[in-house]
Design a protein around this motif. Structure first.
Motif: not given
Length: 568
Positions: A60-65
């Protein structure tokens, strides 16, 4: 009693004829074009009872979000599995600044209708000799051809002009490095230090300016950093004069960006499940696709899966180490657990039976991560600190560090009657085990060499956080072990700042872009929805593009010469 180590699970090979391939519409590059989202909305309205396709996003960092955000907008049933650090991951570890080329992140912020950033700010670099460099706000100054603007307008207080001039030959390497696979394989085995040595960089420029800049961008000493990653990072923030401009989040990223972002996704039906550690996957033997994600005894079915995690997290997933005591204890609770978790246990090590069958994931075990330590200090008085952000060098050869004047950056500290600072230490292996009191004393000692007035200030409050294995380490030779966005599982996709892609961005922007690319791969695979519009990196300036064309033609001729591939 039979031990847990005796259990194993073998994954059957999947017939190639039953594996699904990507359709031509994604391969043709439509992911970078804007699509009419209204057509997708109409399709959803026409089929209100149509079962939504399920997508599980791990991370849930920049990539996941980023991936979850676009897939939510396309009407998928999205579940985001967050780790123990909460959604958004650890607070502000690594690159804190947002550079001028972060067009996709700035577009997202505008879409969300939030104002999380400061205005463009000056920044500085310090050495033990004092203030070395001041970086101005470049976009406010007359534009000069790259790299002249960056060199001409930057204020060097200790560095003679002759040393600065030694950066120009490096442009030959920057022009040769065009972010292709060939360029990465050519420069990745070389260290950054060797790169600067080959192109005649002066010792003082390297030690007091280039080295600290690299440790801010790559978080490791130049001797431990890949020349390819160095060129990629430096060119991204120096390709145009204004690219080096930087602004900051006016609080923690989690508070100012991630929380409102997540709230907006929840209103669209995205499910966020916190504190879930992925322990395995189930694979459909007929299609070769991942059918579900397992977290302990919980299972989440999926039509597609995105792994948007860091290197160390993925390594833990591939190889979950158990102590002998844990192995025995687990087998007592449930001797079938290895099968339930899709794992193989052997000699106290629990391996993911699914990922361990694929060479691409085994190669990830060769990669490395970097330790970070942050020190937040409250002082008993106001101290004049001229710059919001400051890179530092020469205080210790083992690690690099930066410090931030939070009274100038964070809203919550702007009116504080005291000074609030934060120092971040990268490649901090030797700092992590030390006691807090020793770390604070070191931090104050270093800070006082940069800002003399800090010598007379007393620490009234401190906050120290340790983040082992939290940042990607782009060490020489690491490129060949990195993953691409697609995997050998047709419906399993990757995202993150260490994933190979050709966008050309770096740090948070690259993470976000790879998340959008992963979402596009899901759209393509499931053949539903529209592609996310990904803003490309700004084109090279005309004189740089002309030089690159000449260089490519020279390389094409060179490879045709006799013995061109004979010598190392």
């Amino acid at each position: 009693m039979m031990s847990l180590a005796s259990w194993s699970l073998t994954v059957m090979s999947v017939p190639q004829t039953k594996r699904r391939c990507f359709s031509s519409r994604y391969r043709s590059g439509f992911r970078c074009s804007a699509d009419d989202h209204s057509s997708n909305d109409n399709n959803l309205k026409e089929s209100p009872n149509k079962k939504k396709k399920k997508v599980v996003v791990v991370g849930s960092g920049w990539a996941g979000l980023g991936a979850a955000h676009h897939l939510c907008n396309q009407g998928f049933d999205v579940t985001v599995l967050g780790g123990d650090d909460g959604f958004g991951g650890p607070e502000d570890v690594g690159n804190r600044g947002y550079w001028y080329p972060y067009k996709n992140i700035f577009s997202l912020v505008d879409e969300l209708g939030i104002k999380p950033f400061t205005s463009w700010t000056k920044s500085a670099q310090y050495s033990e000799e004092g203030l070395e460099v001041e970086f101005p706000t470049f976009q406010d100054l007359p534009q000069l051809p790259s790299p002249l603007g960056t060199l001409f307008y930057t204020q060097f207080f200790q560095l003679p002009f002759a040393d600065r001039f030694t950066t120009l030959p490096l442009m030959a390497a920057a022009i040769d490095f065009d972010n292709t696979d060939i360029a990465w394989r050519k420069y990745d085995p070389i260290t950054a230090r060797e790169l600067f040595k080959r192109f005649g960089c002066s010792e003082r420029l390297y030690k007091n300016v280039i080295g600290p800049l690299l440790q801010v961008g790559l978080f490791a000493p130049p001797e431990q950093s890949s020349a390819a990653a160095t060129l990629g990072m430096l060119y991204y923030i120096l390709a145009h004069q204004k690219d080096f401009n930087i602004l900051w989040c006016r609080g923690t990223v989690r508070e100012k960006i991630f929380e409102p972002w997540i709230d907006s996704m929840k209103t669209k039906g995205c499910e966020f499940i916190e504190g879930r550690k992925v322990t395995g996957f189930s694979v459909d033997e007929e299609t070769g696709c991942v059918s579900s994600v397992t977290c302990g005894r919980e299972t989440y079915n999926a039509d597609a899966v995105i792994l948007a995690v860091g290197i160390s997290t993925l390594q833990d997933l591939i190889k979950n180490r158990l102590t002998p005591e844990q192995s025995v204890e687990t087998s007592l609770v449930d001797p079938l657990l290895p099968i339930l978790l899709s794992t193989r246990v052997d000699f106290g090590i629990m391996y993911s039976a699914v990922l361990c069958t694929r060479e691409e994931f085994l190669k990830v075990l060769n990669l490395d991560s970097i330790d970070v330590l942050t020190v937040k200090l409250w002082l008993d008085r106001k101290v004049s600190i001229p710059y919001a952000s400051n890179a530092c060098s020469g205080f210790d050869d083992s690690f690099g560090w930066t410090f931030f004047h939070l009274n100038m950056i964070h809203d919550e500290h702007k009116d504080d009657p005291v000074t609030v600072l934060q120092a971040d230490f990268y490649y901090a292996n030797e700092l992590l085990p030390q006691k807090d009191e020793i770390i604070v004393a070191k931090a104050i000692s270093y800070l006082s060499k940069c800002v003399k007035d800090l010598e007379n200030a007393a620490v009234t409050e401190k906050e120290i956080k340790r983040f082992p294995n939290s940042l990607s380490h782009f060490f020489p030779g690491s490129y060949k072990y990195m993953l691409r966005g697609s995997t050998s599982f047709p419906n399993l996709f990757m995202a993150g700042d260490w994933i190979i892609n050709r966008h050309g961005s770096w740090a948070q922007e690259k993470s976000f872009v790879t998340g959008l690319e992963a979402a596009n791969r899901v759209v393509d695979y499931l053949e539903e929805g529209s592609f996310a519009k990904i803003i490309p990196v700004e084109d090279d300036e005309p004189h740089i593009e002309a030089l690159r064309i000449l260089n490519r033609r020279f390389n094409e001729v060179q490879v045709q010469l006799p013995f061109s591939d004979y010598f190392l």
